[in-house]
Motif scaffolding. Sequence first.
Motif, short mmCIF file in Angstrom:
data_model
loop_
_atom_site.label_atom_id
_atom_site.label_comp_id
_atom_site.label_asym_id
_atom_site.label_seq_id
_atom_site.Cartn_x
_atom_site.Cartn_y
_atom_site.Cartn_z
N CYS A 165 0.80 -1.23 0.00
CA CYS A 165 0.00 0.00 0.00
C CYS A 165 0.83 1.28 0.00
N LEU A 168 1.40 2.22 -3.59
CA LEU A 168 0.13 2.54 -4.23
C LEU A 168 -0.41 3.90 -3.77
N LEU A 169 -0.35 4.13 -2.46
CA LEU A 169 -0.90 5.37 -1.91
C LEU A 169 0.05 6.56 -2.04
N TYR A 170 1.35 6.30 -2.08
CA TYR A 170 2.32 7.39 -2.14
C TYR A 170 2.05 8.31 -3.34
N THR A 172 -0.61 8.63 -5.17
CA THR A 172 -1.91 9.29 -5.06
C THR A 172 -1.82 10.47 -4.11
N PHE A 173 -1.23 10.24 -2.93
CA PHE A 173 -1.08 11.32 -1.94
C PHE A 173 -0.20 12.43 -2.51
N ARG A 174 0.87 12.06 -3.20
CA ARG A 174 1.79 13.05 -3.76
C ARG A 174 1.04 13.99 -4.70
N THR A 175 0.17 13.43 -5.52
CA THR A 175 -0.61 14.24 -6.46
C THR A 175 -1.53 15.19 -5.70
N VAL A 176 -2.20 14.68 -4.66
CA VAL A 176 -3.13 15.50 -3.88
C VAL A 176 -2.38 16.58 -3.13
#
Length: 185
Positions: A165, A168-170, A172-176
């Motif tokens: 995870c 996978l989440l890195y 997504t979080f980086r974009t946000v």
Amino acid sequence: MRKEQNSLKMIVLTGLFAAIIYLGIFILRIPIPALVGRPFIHFGNTLAALAVLFLGLRNGVLAGAIGLGGFDILNGYALTSWLTILEVIIVGIVLNAVFKAFGYQDTKRNIILLGITAGATKILTSYCTAIIEALMVGTSFKTAIVASFLSLPATVINSISTAICVPLLYFTFRTVISATTHGSR
């Protein structure tokens, strides 16, 4: 973002990560039977690792300690919350050291290796924590070692989910976080 440790934005992000970590445990946790402690599967470790990667060592560990330690204190694990906080510190230090060795380059390969590093480190710290917990209740040292080893399945599952995870989440979080940071200028 690492250079602004004390900025209002970093304080808010640290608090936000602490809350997300807490909720990541509170909302989704699956208890696992064990000989030592009361382990369960959750996403708090994954989120604490992400906090260190995004906020740096100090703020990331602070978010992890507040989120994971706060959960323990408020949900019947207060006696061993100090061990949880110690684990957050150790995992954070190891994760930050490896990230630093990578020159803070967040390539796909590096983030995958960081996820694996966080998961593997958590297995080791959880094993040591389980030994300490067993000793705290009066178990002999040899029995504590064996019982702690037999209690590792939940940790291994959490560590595998962390290894999967985090990458996978890195991104997504980086974009946000990037959109939030650049959108406020």
